[in-house]
Write a protein that holds these residues in place. Structure first.
Motif, PDB file in Angstrom:
ATOM      1  N   ALA A 155      41.998  43.911  33.995  1.00  0.00           N
ATOM      2  CA  ALA A 155      41.766  45.354  35.633  1.00  0.00           C
ATOM      3  C   ALA A 155      42.404  43.952  36.297  1.00  0.00           C
ATOM      4  O   ALA A 155      43.556  43.958  36.354  1.00  0.00           O
ATOM      5  N   THR A 159      39.526  52.123  38.770  1.00  0.00           N
ATOM      6  CA  THR A 159      40.366  50.843  39.413  1.00  0.00           C
ATOM      7  C   THR A 159      39.592  49.964  40.305  1.00  0.00           C
ATOM      8  O   THR A 159      38.244  50.274  40.769  1.00  0.00           O
ATOM      9  N   ASN A 160      40.067  48.962  41.154  1.00  0.00           N
ATOM     10  CA  ASN A 160      39.679  47.870  42.335  1.00  0.00           C
ATOM     11  C   ASN A 160      37.955  47.825  42.230  1.00  0.00           C
ATOM     12  O   ASN A 160      36.741  48.337  42.782  1.00  0.00           O
TER      13      ASN A 160
END
Length: 369
Positions: free
Chosen positions: A44, A200-201
């Motif tokens: 990530a 994501t994030n």
């Protein structure tokens, strides 16, 4: 197979004792169990630059706007965005299964009692050992979905999970657990990957309370899930872990503590479930819990069920054995995973067997920096 099941479409180091893990050594001379497939590990935000970008991304406004998404899983296995109520639907955070061809008569108007236990449930490969909380655990309490107001460790170790899915802000729940690297969050598989792509994030906000982030925002460096969820989004293995980067020079459980975790335990026990439901009538602002004795899913999964009114946003929230209402501590043994639309008063969670244990083991041995 149950006749109804055919009409449903699946959708969406520390020593073990010090780490709060409940395991039992195999008996002398016992056959070695087959090797468990390795968990899937996804990078990530694994650099400090990426972590700064992710942390800056999550403004209070974006967190407030994060909502569960309605998704349709087609008969061909493809997941697409669709209006709520159409086809078979999964909301990240509640993993709601909807039956496309349900007749009105098939939808109960009032909650019914849990189904009787199935007689051929899997035999656990390890049994629970006594824990520090078991003697004081309250096992008579029952709740189908109420705000948690008793305080204790759970208000620090449980938190909201935020991520971006196909350009949209969404939320789940998760639990900080004891681990060798002091940096592991346990959640649901669909809270890290859905529709063939990792989110994501990804961040964890322990102790989230009406927009407040009392213990900071923790950015994931690695996301891990079971090979079964990774390959086919199999709800029986809807479990995942995140390894989060240090914050201000401190590791996650040094700041908020960690709940114990257990695998291969006996089924049908008293459990407490927690999460941050964000779909009506909830709004994601507070920690909610359910409690009761779990039962076997007799339809299309090998999961266990619990009477629980939590909605979208609660997925990934922890299920606990031996939960002590006074201290707010217990032993994590499943997570909120999915519901059937014709039985919204039941929540289901995956059995934590060798596959879940392998995910946890890989996560706690990962480098969090």
């Amino acid at each position: 197979m149950h006749r109804t099941a055919r009409r449903l479409i699946p959708v969406l180091a520390l020593s073990p004792a010090a780490a709060g893990i409940v395991l039992t050594a195999p008996a002398a001379g016992a056959a070695r169990p087959p090797a468990t497939p390795r968990p899937i590990v996804h990078d990530a935000a694994d650099t400090t630059t990426e972590q700064r970008v992710v942390k800056k991304f999550w403004t209070p406004a974006k967190m407030a706007a994060a909502k569960p998404l309605d998704l349709v899983r087609t008969r061909g296995g493809r997941t697409t965005v669709a209006p709520s109520g159409a086809g078979t639907t999964l909301m990240p955070g509640s993993a709601t299964l909807r039956r496309a061809d349900a007749e009105p008569s098939a939808v109960p108007s009032t909650p019914s009692t849990p189904p009787p236990p199935v007689t051929a449930s899997p035999t656990p490969s390890a049994s629970a050992s006594p824990t520090a909380t078991s003697a004081a655990s309250v096992v008579s309490a029952r709740s189908s979905g109420a705000s948690w107001t008793a305080g204790g460790a759970i208000v620090k170790t449980e938190g909201r999970v935020f991520f971006t899915y196909q350009g949209r802000s969404a939320s789940c729940s998760g639990t900080a657990v004891t681990s060798a690297n002091k940096s592991v969050v346990i959640t649901a598989g669909h809270c890290v990957k859905l529709g063939g792509a990792f989110h994501t994030n990804w961040v964890f906000v322990p102790g989230y309370n009406a927009g407040a982030r009392p213990y900071g925002t923790w950015v994931a460096t690695n996301l891990l899930t079971t090979p079964q969820w990774n390959a086919g989004e199999d709800m029986n293995y809807d479990m995942a872990a995140a390894v989060v980067a240090p914050l201000n020079g401190q590791s996650l459980t040094d700041v908020v503590g960690g709940q114990g975790v257990a695998f291969n335990q006996a089924r049908g026990r008293q459990m407490f479930a927690f999460g941050y439901p964000a779909a009506s009538p909830y709004d994601g602002s507070r920690l909610v819990y359910c409690s009761g004795r779990v039962f076997e899913d007799y339809l299309i999964s090998t999961d266990q069920g619990l009477t629980c009114d939590m909605t979208g946003g609660s997925s990934g929230g922890g299920w606990f054995l031996s939960f002590n209402e006074r201290t707010g501590a217990g032993t994590l043994n499943s997570v909120n995973s999915f519901k059937y639309n014709f039985a919204p008063y039941w929540m289901f969670g995956p059995y934590f067997g060798p596959e879940a244990q392998a995910v946890y083991t890989a996560a706690q041995n990962a480098d969090a920096t």
